[in-house]
Write a protein that holds these residues in place. Structure first.
Motif, PDB file in Angstrom:
ATOM      1  N   SER A  96      50.044  53.406  40.094  1.00  0.00           N
ATOM      2  CA  SER A  96      50.543  53.140  38.698  1.00  0.00           C
ATOM      3  C   SER A  96      51.687  54.122  37.707  1.00  0.00           C
ATOM      4  O   SER A  96      51.497  54.911  37.160  1.00  0.00           O
ATOM      5  N   PRO A  97      52.218  54.714  39.026  1.00  0.00           N
ATOM      6  CA  PRO A  97      53.091  55.411  39.279  1.00  0.00           C
ATOM      7  C   PRO A  97      54.615  55.328  37.133  1.00  0.00           C
ATOM      8  O   PRO A  97      54.599  56.204  36.716  1.00  0.00           O
ATOM      9  N   LEU A  98      54.560  54.064  37.515  1.00  0.00           N
ATOM     10  CA  LEU A  98      55.590  53.733  36.393  1.00  0.00           C
ATOM     11  C   LEU A  98      54.791  53.601  35.191  1.00  0.00           C
ATOM     12  O   LEU A  98      55.438  54.143  33.874  1.00  0.00           O
ATOM     13  N   GLU A  99      53.446  53.137  34.992  1.00  0.00           N
ATOM     14  CA  GLU A  99      52.644  52.924  34.081  1.00  0.00           C
ATOM     15  C   GLU A  99      52.493  53.579  33.528  1.00  0.00           C
ATOM     16  O   GLU A  99      52.576  54.201  32.302  1.00  0.00           O
TER      17      GLU A  99
ATOM     18  N   ILE B  60      54.119  58.903  29.553  1.00  0.00           N
ATOM     19  CA  ILE B  60      54.203  60.194  29.114  1.00  0.00           C
ATOM     20  C   ILE B  60      55.694  60.738  28.723  1.00  0.00           C
ATOM     21  O   ILE B  60      56.667  60.192  29.148  1.00  0.00           O
ATOM     22  N   GLY B  61      55.340  61.935  28.118  1.00  0.00           N
ATOM     23  CA  GLY B  61      56.962  62.999  27.811  1.00  0.00           C
ATOM     24  C   GLY B  61      56.717  64.057  28.658  1.00  0.00           C
ATOM     25  O   GLY B  61      55.772  65.076  29.056  1.00  0.00           O
ATOM     26  N   TYR B  62      57.920  64.153  29.365  1.00  0.00           N
ATOM     27  CA  TYR B  62      58.005  65.085  30.603  1.00  0.00           C
ATOM     28  C   TYR B  62      58.858  66.204  30.313  1.00  0.00           C
ATOM     29  O   TYR B  62      59.961  66.225  29.761  1.00  0.00           O
ATOM     30  N   MET B  63      58.611  67.490  29.723  1.00  0.00           N
ATOM     31  CA  MET B  63      59.788  68.283  29.278  1.00  0.00           C
ATOM     32  C   MET B  63      59.689  69.498  30.656  1.00  0.00           C
ATOM     33  O   MET B  63      58.687  70.569  30.497  1.00  0.00           O
ATOM     34  N   PRO B  64      60.607  69.465  31.026  1.00  0.00           N
ATOM     35  CA  PRO B  64      60.728  70.064  32.395  1.00  0.00           C
ATOM     36  C   PRO B  64      61.264  71.343  32.450  1.00  0.00           C
ATOM     37  O   PRO B  64      61.781  71.515  31.112  1.00  0.00           O
TER      38      PRO B  64
ATOM     39  N   LYS C 190      54.154  67.325  39.025  1.00  0.00           N
ATOM     40  CA  LYS C 190      55.107  66.488  39.793  1.00  0.00           C
ATOM     41  C   LYS C 190      54.813  66.235  40.643  1.00  0.00           C
ATOM     42  O   LYS C 190      54.716  64.567  40.039  1.00  0.00           O
ATOM     43  N   SER C 191      53.640  66.078  41.063  1.00  0.00           N
ATOM     44  CA  SER C 191      52.513  65.203  41.339  1.00  0.00           C
ATOM     45  C   SER C 191      51.934  64.251  40.454  1.00  0.00           C
ATOM     46  O   SER C 191      51.563  63.509  40.978  1.00  0.00           O
ATOM     47  N   LEU C 192      51.649  64.922  39.453  1.00  0.00           N
ATOM     48  CA  LEU C 192      51.077  63.987  38.485  1.00  0.00           C
ATOM     49  C   LEU C 192      51.952  62.686  38.204  1.00  0.00           C
ATOM     50  O   LEU C 192      51.725  61.384  37.530  1.00  0.00           O
ATOM     51  N   LEU C 193      52.980  62.744  37.684  1.00  0.00           N
ATOM     52  CA  LEU C 193      54.173  62.193  37.919  1.00  0.00           C
ATOM     53  C   LEU C 193      54.386  60.985  38.142  1.00  0.00           C
ATOM     54  O   LEU C 193      55.507  60.198  38.238  1.00  0.00           O
ATOM     55  N   GLY C 194      54.485  61.489  39.583  1.00  0.00           N
ATOM     56  CA  GLY C 194      54.191  60.658  41.113  1.00  0.00           C
ATOM     57  C   GLY C 194      55.668  60.940  41.773  1.00  0.00           C
ATOM     58  O   GLY C 194      56.514  60.201  42.656  1.00  0.00           O
ATOM     59  N   PHE C 195      56.545  62.499  41.296  1.00  0.00           N
ATOM     60  CA  PHE C 195      57.215  62.990  41.846  1.00  0.00           C
ATOM     61  C   PHE C 195      57.814  63.623  43.778  1.00  0.00           C
ATOM     62  O   PHE C 195      57.833  63.033  44.305  1.00  0.00           O
TER      63      PHE C 195
ATOM     64  N   LYS D 253      47.077  65.178  51.086  1.00  0.00           N
ATOM     65  CA  LYS D 253      45.784  64.024  50.096  1.00  0.00           C
ATOM     66  C   LYS D 253      44.574  64.140  49.044  1.00  0.00           C
ATOM     67  O   LYS D 253      45.819  64.825  48.236  1.00  0.00           O
ATOM     68  N   GLY D 254      43.870  63.897  48.652  1.00  0.00           N
ATOM     69  CA  GLY D 254      43.587  63.873  47.081  1.00  0.00           C
ATOM     70  C   GLY D 254      43.738  62.434  46.262  1.00  0.00           C
ATOM     71  O   GLY D 254      44.455  62.024  46.485  1.00  0.00           O
ATOM     72  N   SER D 255      43.422  62.559  45.433  1.00  0.00           N
ATOM     73  CA  SER D 255      43.731  61.698  44.409  1.00  0.00           C
ATOM     74  C   SER D 255      43.829  62.292  42.683  1.00  0.00           C
ATOM     75  O   SER D 255      43.102  63.200  42.319  1.00  0.00           O
ATOM     76  N   MET D 256      44.717  61.519  42.100  1.00  0.00           N
ATOM     77  CA  MET D 256      44.745  61.503  40.592  1.00  0.00           C
ATOM     78  C   MET D 256      44.678  60.999  39.809  1.00  0.00           C
ATOM     79  O   MET D 256      45.330  59.791  40.145  1.00  0.00           O
ATOM     80  N   ARG D 257      44.567  60.775  38.506  1.00  0.00           N
ATOM     81  CA  ARG D 257      44.402  59.760  37.403  1.00  0.00           C
ATOM     82  C   ARG D 257      45.287  60.308  36.593  1.00  0.00           C
ATOM     83  O   ARG D 257      44.119  61.008  35.629  1.00  0.00           O
ATOM     84  N   VAL D 258      45.819  59.683  35.371  1.00  0.00           N
ATOM     85  CA  VAL D 258      46.423  60.223  34.341  1.00  0.00           C
ATOM     86  C   VAL D 258      45.920  59.509  33.227  1.00  0.00           C
ATOM     87  O   VAL D 258      47.151  57.599  33.938  1.00  0.00           O
ATOM     88  N   LEU D 259      45.681  59.045  32.838  1.00  0.00           N
ATOM     89  CA  LEU D 259      44.828  58.590  31.925  1.00  0.00           C
ATOM     90  C   LEU D 259      44.673  57.097  31.609  1.00  0.00           C
ATOM     91  O   LEU D 259      44.819  56.286  31.341  1.00  0.00           O
ATOM     92  N   GLY D 260      43.580  57.533  32.868  1.00  0.00           N
ATOM     93  CA  GLY D 260      42.480  56.806  33.190  1.00  0.00           C
ATOM     94  C   GLY D 260      43.513  55.677  34.499  1.00  0.00           C
ATOM     95  O   GLY D 260      42.623  55.045  35.309  1.00  0.00           O
TER      96      GLY D 260
END
Length: 331
Positions: free
Chosen positions: A94-97, A102-106, A71-76, A81-88
């Motif tokens: 850029s949470p919406l981009e 991403i496909g998310y199966m909750p 959920k953190s990686l999705l921006g939810f 603290k800390g940083s995250m990068r997804v697909l660069g």
């Protein structure tokens, strides 16, 4: 929503396209010193990890922080603290981009009441940016792929638990994402349905070249579908790496049954640097580090010294369960 009736795929494997997609060049996910606190409890505590392209298992017991990480990686969830990068891309910027790719199966059910399967999956495709006609065409294709082609016009409330899991997978792949997050995808499924779901995930990862992160507390699910694993425990990363390499740690695993003071002998083995796990079937799994073929002799000598009789001893193949137990200290 108007429903169109495309020509059904000739076979369940018709989606995704038979031409595999190219892998992402670098890590699909990177976390650095990521921490998330809920009240006084740290759900994630200084998590640093890289998820490589392909199929990566996010493994850990319930409450380890797996869902919070996704959920953190999705921006939810906004980390403390800390940083995250997804697909660069930076998640904070850029949470919406990121979500569009991403496909998310909750883990929990996420269908819309009153909709049938093809309308729901088509609607999810439109939300992901597909034109209405393309979204509906893809909805039919992915429903056949996940085994719901014959039930695609049924109302979702009539679906069984296993069928609802499949519909969640269908909506996650309808827009052909660059990365899949699968959160406990076999929850509530019977053995046959679970095996079929794992076959679908294995096919996506190994035949269609879909990057995915499979979050699960079930070791066999991860071991069957994934090549790499990140093991979490109590909000931290316990170990990470290729599954084959982690299972191939220098040393040997033995099945051992003894007669005598078993509890005392276990403590002696642990004091000697061996990892010991009691399987509950009167047989222990003992990992003797740093040896090849000498482990059996070492165990026999130790048993003789402690006046314990060895009733059964044989080499065993290391499993992901051994890796997990060593990582989280359950040995």
């Amino acid at each position: 929503m108007m429903q169109t009736e495309p020509t059904p795929p000739d076979q369940a494997g018709a989606f995704p396209p038979s031409q595999p997609a190219p892998r992402f060049a670098g890590p699909v996910v990177e976390c650095e010193h990521l921490s998330v606190r809920f009240g006084k409890n740290w759900a994630l505590n200084d998590v640093s990890a890289a998820f490589l392209p392909g199929a990566v298992g996010l493994l850990g017991p319930n409450g380890a922080g797996k869902s919070t990480l996704l959920k953190s990686l999705l921006g939810f969830v906004v980390p403390d603290k800390g940083s995250m990068r997804v697909l660069g891309m930076d998640v904070a910027r850029s949470p919406l981009e990121i979500r569009a790719r991403i496909g998310y199966m909750p883990e929990s059910d996420s269908h819309i009441p009153g909709m049938n399967a093809v309308s729901f999956v088509g609607y999810c495709g439109q939300l992901s940016g597909l034109p209405a006609t393309d979204a509906m065409q893809r909805a039919h294709e992915v429903l056949y792929y996940v085994g719901l082609g014959e039930a695609r016009y049924r109302n979702l409330e009539t679906y069984s638990m296993g069928m609802k899991q499949r519909i969640k997978l269908a909506q996650a792949i309808v827009h052909d994402p660059d990365l899949l997050f699968l959160d406990e995808p076999t929850n509530g499924m019977d053995p046959k349905g679970r095996d079929e779901m794992l076959e679908l995930i294995h096919d996506l990862a190994h035949n269609k070249n879909v990057n995915l992160i499979l979050s699960s507390h079930l070791l066999p699910d991860v071991e069957y579908t994934c090549d790499h694993v990140v093991v979490m425990d109590k909000g931290t990363v316990a170990t990470a790496g290729p599954i084959k390499a982690l299972k191939g740690t220098t040393g040997r695993v033995y099945e051992l049954r003894v007669k005598g003071d078993e509890a005392a002998f276990i403590e002696v083995m642990k004091a000697s640097g061996f990892d010991v796990k009691n399987t509950g079937d009167d047989v222990m799994r003992v990992f003797v580090p740093g040896v090849d073929d000498e482990g059996a002799k070492i165990l026999f000598d130790l048993a003789a010294r402690e006046r314990v009789q060895v009733r059964h001893l044989r080499p065993s193949v290391p499993t992901l369960e051994d890796v997990f137990a060593r990582a989280v200290g359950e040995v």
